[in-house]
Design an enzyme around this catalytic site. Structure first.
Site, mmCIF file in Angstrom:
data_model
loop_
_atom_site.group_PDB
_atom_site.id
_atom_site.type_symbol
_atom_site.label_atom_id
_atom_site.label_comp_id
_atom_site.label_asym_id
_atom_site.label_seq_id
_atom_site.Cartn_x
_atom_site.Cartn_y
_atom_site.Cartn_z
ATOM 1 N NE ARG A 61 -1.427 2.692 2.747
ATOM 2 C CZ ARG A 61 -1.052 3.880 3.190
ATOM 3 N NH1 ARG A 61 -0.999 4.919 2.363
ATOM 4 N NH2 ARG A 61 -0.668 4.037 4.435
ATOM 5 C CG ASP A 62 2.968 4.346 3.101
ATOM 6 O OD1 ASP A 62 2.583 5.239 2.334
ATOM 7 O OD2 ASP A 62 3.486 4.583 4.205
ATOM 8 C CG HIS A 119 3.718 4.856 9.367
ATOM 9 N ND1 HIS A 119 3.117 3.936 8.531
ATOM 10 C CD2 HIS A 119 4.269 5.771 8.543
ATOM 11 C CE1 HIS A 119 3.300 4.293 7.262
ATOM 12 N NE2 HIS A 119 4.004 5.406 7.231
ATOM 13 C CB CYS A 147 8.940 11.754 1.948
ATOM 14 S SG CYS A 147 8.968 13.504 2.212
ATOM 15 C CG ASN A 177 7.040 3.769 4.383
ATOM 16 O OD1 ASN A 177 7.056 4.470 3.372
ATOM 17 N ND2 ASN A 177 5.958 3.626 5.117
#
Lengths: 325, 325
Positions: A22-23, A214, A247, A256
């Site tokens: 997902r991320d 997170h 980012c 991440n």
């Protein structure tokens, strides 16, 4: 004693949530085939994670990389005991998610007003109202609800985010009966002393909530921040295979926190992550082929701590006394 | 409280040793001009470091990148209060170093036999005998002596290195009257619980020695390991501008702990590193031009935590609800 593992860590159980599909994938320019996503997620299901954030039921126009959310959810094999969670932005997304029999929906909004407007194109109050509708739609279905609070440790546009604001939004969601809250260091602004203080405050105020951290490794601090959160008693962490994710405000910087680096460190330190490191490394090794570029993971290049190297041939003419420290 | 800095950290003074021009440059394939080295070191001298490891008096055949050691030492401007140290492998190197009026010599050998043979082409006993001769030559000159013990937290060929072996070699050098010992995680094998235990043991056994920790970020743990060392009371750290340096056993992986990332984290956590982060970042930004390739430093790409970004234009047709957490 020679490995130095502290006895009080021994076997402490942690709960890891894999967010790469997902991320991570939402951040990739190229579309990854649905079948390849399913194969990867099925591999991840066998790795021992407590939770997998499979995909996102956002608008296909907003995140075309995840436009196959239903097909992915229907295609994967569910492993009993693994919580399959999905990101849901609104009631429409929640309906789609519920139709796929998810175990949990993950809602997201930012603690900082500016980031919320940029990321979600709404004020925070508009986001909260929308997420309250989602919670109303999901409550009573047996599907768990988690809220991810972005920019909880800093906003790339506003700067410092007051702890009081984080606790205030946690309070409002706790009152709506959500099961969990994830505090997100969206752009890697958190530092260890800050993490420790925030986690202590949040855990003290909301002992009944499942609290997840997170981290992003944007400025290299993700593993250090994890240690600080552990010191504050946190046992739930998001992580991303290969360190995928990222980012938009720090092009070229890491994304991440990397799952395999997190698991490697935590297992060495004596924690029980539930995750099989060898299986995770095997899965991570597939990523460059899948996404078409290198991943931030260091350990994928360097190998595990005790992946030993042969003694080099001391060839004639080789430099002597190179004196690497 | 909103930034979360713990009061007990406030202002604790640390001592940083910049090793990029030695441990970093020795690892570069291309020769960096002597004048450029001098300009960089003079900039570093203005950054507030406690110590700078300027160069290495090894054989020019072994490390051609540092064949200009004398010229560099004679060319730099000394800033009062900064300790200028150099690596010295043998008596010949010590004589060269002393002729350049260094403040300290840094000797190196490995705790593991296999790494010592590979890196220095000698048994550990041969190394110790050679370094004892160096110590005999330097003692009484007013020049300080530090010993860097490589592979103190793991050997890439042997694996675990017993704490007893580390303490044993520290003992032998302490008996020879050296002022400091640096424990080196040469190939990034250390993990936080191990670091904490080793540092506690070493500090307890050798309270009179200046104890320095030298981390590599090969598996992403350098900053986490730094936190663990701080927890054990360590106040001296080696670091390398840009994260230069590296490990021949992990091609493509990160090198030494990155100075600007270390300083950034520690200052945020409330420590006093003595180092001016802005000046260090300016110096680090010169490195890619100087060495001809990118450096591992994340913060050089992402900027400091509070280097804020403008609010993006919310252009027509921009994706909505991207929902980055």
């Amino acid at each position: 004693m020679s490995t130095g593992t502290k006895e009080h860590f021994k076997g402490k159980v942690l709960y890891l949530n894999e967010v790469a599909t997902r991320d991570g994938f939402q951040n990739e320019a190229a579309f990854i085939d649905t079948d390849e996503k399913i194969v990867l997620i099925d591999r991840l299901s066998a790795c021992g994670y407590a939770k997998i954030e499979v995909t996102s039921f956002t608008s296909p126009k907003a995140i075309p990389a995840l436009r196959d959310a239903e097909a992915v959810m229907h295609g994967i094999k569910r492993v009993p005991g693994v919580v399959y969670t999905v990101l849901v932005p609104n009631v429409r997304g929640a309906e789609r998610a519920l139709s796929c029999n998810v175990n949990e929906v993950n809602l997201v909004m930012s603690v900082s007003e500016t980031h919320n407007r940029t990321n979600l194109r709404m004020t925070r109050e508009q986001s909260f109202a929308q997420l309250r509708d989602v919670i109303d739609a999901v409550r009573g279905t047996g599907v768990a609800i988690n809220v991810s609070l972005s920019t909880a440790m800093g906003c790339p546009m506003e700067g410092d985010v007051p702890v009081e604001d984080v606790l205030g939004w946690m309070q409002r969601f706790a009152e709506l009966g959500v099961q969990g809250v994830t505090l997100c260091d969206t752009t890697g602004m958190a530092h260890p002393a800050q993490v420790r203080a925030l986690c202590e405050s949040a855990a003290q105020a909301f002992g009944a909530l499942e609290l997840t951290l997170h981290f992003h490794n944007t400025r290299g601090m993700a593993l250090a921040n994890t240690l600080a959160a552990l010191d504050a008693g946190i046992v739930r962490f998001d992580a991303s295979l290969g360190g995928l994710g990222g980012c938009p405000y720090a092009p070229g910087a890491s994304g991440n926190v990397c799952t395999e680096e997190l698991v490697h460190m935590l297992e060495l330190d004596g924690y029980d992550t539930g995750v099989n490191l060898a299986a995770v490394l095997d899965a991570a090794a597939l990523l460059p082929g899948l996404i078409g570029h290198d991943v931030p993971s260091q350990i994928l290049k360097a190998g595990r701590r005790l992946d030993l190297h042969p003694v080099p041939e001391l060839a004639q003419g080789m430099p002597v006394q190179r004196a690497f420290s």
